[in-house]
Design a protein around this motif. Structure first.
Motif, PDB file in Angstrom:
ATOM      1  N   UNK A  33       0.814  -1.220   0.000  1.00  0.00           N
ATOM      2  CA  UNK A  33       0.000   0.000   0.000  1.00  0.00           C
ATOM      3  C   UNK A  33       0.846   1.267   0.000  1.00  0.00           C
ATOM      4  N   UNK A  34       2.162   1.114  -0.070  1.00  0.00           N
ATOM      5  CA  UNK A  34       3.045   2.269   0.050  1.00  0.00           C
ATOM      6  C   UNK A  34       3.223   2.982  -1.292  1.00  0.00           C
ATOM      7  N   UNK A  35       3.235   4.317  -1.219  1.00  0.00           N
ATOM      8  CA  UNK A  35       3.372   5.133  -2.428  1.00  0.00           C
ATOM      9  C   UNK A  35       4.504   6.142  -2.257  1.00  0.00           C
ATOM     10  N   UNK A  36       4.932   6.695  -3.381  1.00  0.00           N
ATOM     11  CA  UNK A  36       5.937   7.762  -3.374  1.00  0.00           C
ATOM     12  C   UNK A  36       5.607   8.719  -4.504  1.00  0.00           C
ATOM     13  N   UNK A  37       6.063   9.946  -4.351  1.00  0.00           N
ATOM     14  CA  UNK A  37       5.677  10.963  -5.333  1.00  0.00           C
ATOM     15  C   UNK A  37       6.897  11.542  -6.053  1.00  0.00           C
ATOM     16  N   UNK A 131      10.933  -1.300   4.982  1.00  0.00           N
ATOM     17  CA  UNK A 131      11.626  -0.702   6.115  1.00  0.00           C
ATOM     18  C   UNK A 131      11.709   0.816   5.947  1.00  0.00           C
ATOM     19  N   UNK A 132      11.955   1.254   4.700  1.00  0.00           N
ATOM     20  CA  UNK A 132      12.016   2.697   4.427  1.00  0.00           C
ATOM     21  C   UNK A 132      10.684   3.352   4.767  1.00  0.00           C
ATOM     22  N   UNK A 133       9.603   2.741   4.299  1.00  0.00           N
ATOM     23  CA  UNK A 133       8.285   3.311   4.562  1.00  0.00           C
ATOM     24  C   UNK A 133       7.898   3.158   6.028  1.00  0.00           C
ATOM     25  N   UNK A 134       8.352   2.093   6.660  1.00  0.00           N
ATOM     26  CA  UNK A 134       8.019   1.850   8.050  1.00  0.00           C
ATOM     27  C   UNK A 134       8.561   2.900   8.993  1.00  0.00           C
ATOM     28  N   UNK A 135       9.611   3.617   8.558  1.00  0.00           N
ATOM     29  CA  UNK A 135      10.200   4.650   9.403  1.00  0.00           C
ATOM     30  C   UNK A 135       9.228   5.793   9.673  1.00  0.00           C
ATOM     31  N   UNK A 136       8.215   5.935   8.804  1.00  0.00           N
ATOM     32  CA  UNK A 136       7.286   7.055   8.960  1.00  0.00           C
ATOM     33  C   UNK A 136       5.852   6.584   9.206  1.00  0.00           C
ATOM     34  N   UNK A 137       5.690   5.332   9.605  1.00  0.00           N
ATOM     35  CA  UNK A 137       4.344   4.779   9.730  1.00  0.00           C
ATOM     36  C   UNK A 137       3.501   5.472  10.796  1.00  0.00           C
ATOM     37  N   UNK A 138       4.157   6.041  11.814  1.00  0.00           N
ATOM     38  CA  UNK A 138       3.390   6.632  12.907  1.00  0.00           C
ATOM     39  C   UNK A 138       2.615   7.864  12.455  1.00  0.00           C
ATOM     40  N   UNK A 139       3.161   8.623  11.486  1.00  0.00           N
ATOM     41  CA  UNK A 139       2.484   9.826  11.012  1.00  0.00           C
ATOM     42  C   UNK A 139       2.515   9.860   9.482  1.00  0.00           C
ATOM     43  N   UNK A 140       1.922   8.881   8.825  1.00  0.00           N
ATOM     44  CA  UNK A 140       2.014   8.792   7.375  1.00  0.00           C
ATOM     45  C   UNK A 140       1.378   9.972   6.669  1.00  0.00           C
ATOM     46  N   UNK A 141       0.334  10.567   7.279  1.00  0.00           N
ATOM     47  CA  UNK A 141      -0.356  11.659   6.598  1.00  0.00           C
ATOM     48  C   UNK A 141       0.494  12.923   6.528  1.00  0.00           C
ATOM     49  N   UNK A 142       1.542  13.008   7.361  1.00  0.00           N
ATOM     50  CA  UNK A 142       2.388  14.198   7.377  1.00  0.00           C
ATOM     51  C   UNK A 142       3.608  14.055   6.477  1.00  0.00           C
ATOM     52  N   UNK A 143       3.735  12.902   5.829  1.00  0.00           N
ATOM     53  CA  UNK A 143       4.987  12.634   5.124  1.00  0.00           C
ATOM     54  C   UNK A 143       4.719  11.997   3.765  1.00  0.00           C
ATOM     55  N   UNK A 144       5.188  12.645   2.712  1.00  0.00           N
ATOM     56  CA  UNK A 144       5.131  12.062   1.370  1.00  0.00           C
ATOM     57  C   UNK A 144       6.547  11.695   0.958  1.00  0.00           C
ATOM     58  N   UNK A 148      12.576   9.700  -5.829  1.00  0.00           N
ATOM     59  CA  UNK A 148      14.013   9.634  -6.110  1.00  0.00           C
ATOM     60  C   UNK A 148      14.788   9.149  -4.882  1.00  0.00           C
ATOM     61  N   UNK A 149      14.379   9.601  -3.697  1.00  0.00           N
ATOM     62  CA  UNK A 149      15.048   9.152  -2.474  1.00  0.00           C
ATOM     63  C   UNK A 149      14.760   7.678  -2.199  1.00  0.00           C
ATOM     64  N   UNK A 150      13.538   7.249  -2.475  1.00  0.00           N
ATOM     65  CA  UNK A 150      13.187   5.836  -2.292  1.00  0.00           C
ATOM     66  C   UNK A 150      14.043   4.961  -3.199  1.00  0.00           C
ATOM     67  N   UNK A 151      14.224   5.389  -4.447  1.00  0.00           N
ATOM     68  CA  UNK A 151      15.044   4.620  -5.391  1.00  0.00           C
ATOM     69  C   UNK A 151      16.485   4.535  -4.902  1.00  0.00           C
ATOM     70  N   UNK A 152      17.023   5.653  -4.450  1.00  0.00           N
ATOM     71  CA  UNK A 152      18.415   5.658  -3.970  1.00  0.00           C
ATOM     72  C   UNK A 152      18.593   4.714  -2.787  1.00  0.00           C
ATOM     73  N   UNK A 153      17.664   4.757  -1.856  1.00  0.00           N
ATOM     74  CA  UNK A 153      17.792   3.926  -0.662  1.00  0.00           C
ATOM     75  C   UNK A 153      17.468   2.466  -0.957  1.00  0.00           C
ATOM     76  N   UNK A 154      16.621   2.237  -1.937  1.00  0.00           N
ATOM     77  CA  UNK A 154      16.256   0.868  -2.288  1.00  0.00           C
ATOM     78  C   UNK A 154      17.322   0.156  -3.099  1.00  0.00           C
ATOM     79  N   UNK A 155      18.050   0.911  -3.916  1.00  0.00           N
ATOM     80  CA  UNK A 155      19.119   0.328  -4.735  1.00  0.00           C
ATOM     81  C   UNK A 155      20.449   0.540  -4.017  1.00  0.00           C
TER      82      UNK A 155
END
Length: 422
Positions: A33-37, A131-144, A148-155
Motif C-alpha cells: 500500500x506504500x506510495x511515493x511521489x 523498512x524505508x516506509x516503516x520509518x514514517x508509519x506513525x504519522x504517514x499523513x504528514x509525510x510524502x 528519487x530518495x526511495x530509489x536511492x535507498x532501495x538500490x
C-alpha cells in the motif's frame, strides 16, 4: 529530456504502478500500500540542470566544476560506504555515495533508451522498501516520500563517485582525479571500485539474464554433468569485471578442444589419403604427398609439434555449433541489433572479419567467425608497441563488448554439447 520521459522511464525500469498524475506531482505505488511521489517542479529543475551538463558515453555527467560517474563496488564487504574527502590544497571535494538527483534522472533516462525493461525490479528489495516506509508509519499523513530518495535507498549498490572543483577543470583532469581517488580507496581500505566507461557495461549482464530463468525457485537441480575445467573458465568469465579477461576466459573454453579435434582431423586426413584407390606406398610420389600433407597440418617448433590454432578453432565451431540457425536465433534473442552488427562491422582494433550468420554458405560463416574470434584474441594477447592490430585496455573496451555476447553463447553451447546426462 522532458518530465514525461522520466515518468515513462520509471514505469519501464521499475514496473511501479502510476496511480495518479496532477499538475504538480506524480504518485506511484511502490510496494503493497506504500506510495511515493515525483514532484514535477523539482523534476523540471533537475532536468534543466542536466541540460547544462555534458556526457560523452551516457555514463558520466560533467561540466567545468563538477564530475560524476557510475561505479561498480566489488569490495568483499557488500555494503554502501558513504565517503567524503576534501582536498583543500587543490580545491577538490571527492565523494563515494548514492547518486545525485541529477545523475539518477540522467541514468534512468538513458537506461530506458537502451530497451532494458524492469532492469531494476529485482534489484530494489521489497523488504528494504517496507523498512524505508516503516520509518514514517506513525504519522504517514504528514509525510510524502520522494520517489528519487526511495530509489536511492532501495538500490543499495547504485553508487557514483562525484568530484567537485572550485576552479575550472577539463575532463581529462577529472578522469585523473577519479583514478587517483580509486587507488587511494584500494590502497588504504582494500575497496575494489570500478568506474563504468559506457552504459553498455551496465546493461550487458541484464541483456544476457533476461533470456534465462532469473528466479531461484525456478532453477531446477542439475540434470547433466559438465567438464569441470570448462565450468571454471566460464565462471571466471562471468565473474570478471574486465572485458578482455571475460573474452579470454570464454576463448579458453573453445581452446580446451583444439588439440583433440585437430589431431582427429589430421588422422582422418591421413586415413583418407591411405585408403584412396590410387594410393600406393610403393610409389615415392604418393608417399611424399602424404608427408607433405602431414607437414602442412603439423608444424615443428621448439622440439614439439604445434597445431594450426585458427584451423582448430574453425573445426571446433563446426563440430559443436552444427546448428547455426539455432545459434543465430539465440543471438537475435539477446538483441535484435547483434546480427546486423556482426554482418556490417569488423572488430575495429584488429580487423576481425564481418560475419553474416544468415549466409547460405555455411563454410563461409564458420571461416569468418573463426577469423573474427582468433584475430580479436591475438590483438588482446599480443600488445607489442609497433603492432598494428592490438587491443588497448579501456580505449577499445566499447568495441569489444558486443563480442562478449558472441563468445558467451559459443562457450555455453560448447559446454552443453559436451555434457552428459546425470
Amino acid at each position: 529530456m522532458e518530465i514525461k520521459d522520466i515518468i515513462e522511464s520509471i514505469v519501464n525500469l521499475f514496473n511501479f504502478e502510476l496511480i495518479e498524475e496532477t499538475e504538480t506531482k506524480v504518485t506511484f505505488r511502490i510496494v503493497s500500500e506504500y506510495t511515493a511521489i515525483l514532484d514535477k517542479q523539482n523534476l523540471s529543475d533537475i532536468i534543466e540542470k542536466i541540460g547544462g551538463l555534458k556526457s560523452n558515453e551516457n555514463i558520466e555527467l560533467f561540466d567545468s566544476q563538477n564530475y560524476e560517474v557510475l561505479v561498480r563496488n566489488e569490495s568483499r564487504i557488500a555494503m554502501r560506504r558513504e565517503l567524503e574527502q576534501v582536498d583543500s590544497v587543490n580545491k577538490l571535494e571527492y565523494s563515494l555515495n548514492s547518486p545525485s538527483d541529477e545523475y539518477l534522472v540522467f541514468l534512468l533516462f538513458n537506461l530506458n533508451k537502451e530497451n532494458t525493461p524492469n532492469i531494476f525490479r529485482r534489484s530494489i528489495m521489497g523488504h528494504r522498501l517496507k523498512r524505508i516506509f516503516g520509518e514514517q508509519e506513525e504519522q504517514p499523513e504528514l509525510f510524502e516520500h520522494s520517489l528519487l530518495e526511495v530509489i536511492k535507498r532501495g538500490l543499495m549498490r547504485l553508487e557514483t563517485i562525484s568530484i567537485k572543483s572550485k576552479t575550472i577543470r577539463k575532463l581529462d583532469e577529472y578522469e585523473r582525479f577519479l583514478y587517483a581517488f580509486i587507488f587511494n580507496l584500494g590502497f588504504n581500505l582494500d575497496m575494489n571500485i570500478q568506474p563504468l566507461r559506457f552504459i553498455e557495461e551496465f546493461t550487458q549482464p541484464y541483456k544476457i539474464g533476461r533470456i534465462r530463468r532469473a528466479r531461484p525457485m525456478e532453477v531446477e537441480p542439475p540434470k547433466r554433468i559438465y567438464i569441470n575445467d570448462l565450468v571454471l573458465h566460464y565462471q571466471k568469465a562471468i565473474s570478471s569485471d574486465s572485458i578482455d579477461h571475460q573474452y579470454l576466459s570464454y576463448y579458453h573454453v573453445m581452446e580446451y578442444f583444439f588439440e583433440k579435434i585437430y589431431n582427429d582431423d589430421v588422422i582422418d586426413t591421413i586415413r583418407q589419403e591411405l585408403t584412396k584407390p590410387n594410393f600406393s606406398y610403393k610409389r615415392q610420389r604418393d608417399v611424399k604427398g602424404l608427408v607433405s600433407t602431414i607437414q602442412k597440418k603439423l608444424r615443428y617448433r621448439n622440439e614439439e609439434f604445434s597445431i594450426n590454432e585458427l584451423e582448430a578453432l574453425e573445426l571446433t565451431l563446426k563440430k559443436y555449433i552444427s546448428d547455426i540457425e539455432m545459434f543465430t536465433e539465440s543471438l537475435d534473442e539477446l538483441s535484435e541489433t547483434l546480427l546486423d552488427y556482426y554482418k556490417g562491422n569488423e572488430v575495429s582494433f584488429c580487423q576481425g572479419q564481418k560475419v553474416d550468420f544468415k549466409n547460405t554458405n555455411k563454410e563461409e560463416i564458420y571461416r569468418n567467425l573463426a577469423k573474427r574470434i582468433y584475430k580479436t584474441r591475438n590483438a588482446i594477447v599480443h600488445s607489442k608497441e609497433n603492432e598494428k592490430s592490438k587491443y588497448v585496455p579501456f580505449k577499445n573496451d566499447k568495441d569489444l563488448i558486443n563480442e562478449l555476447y558472441l563468445m558467451r553463447l559459443i562457450a555455453e553451447t560448447l559446454i552443453l554439447e559436451t555434457s552428459k546426462e546425470l
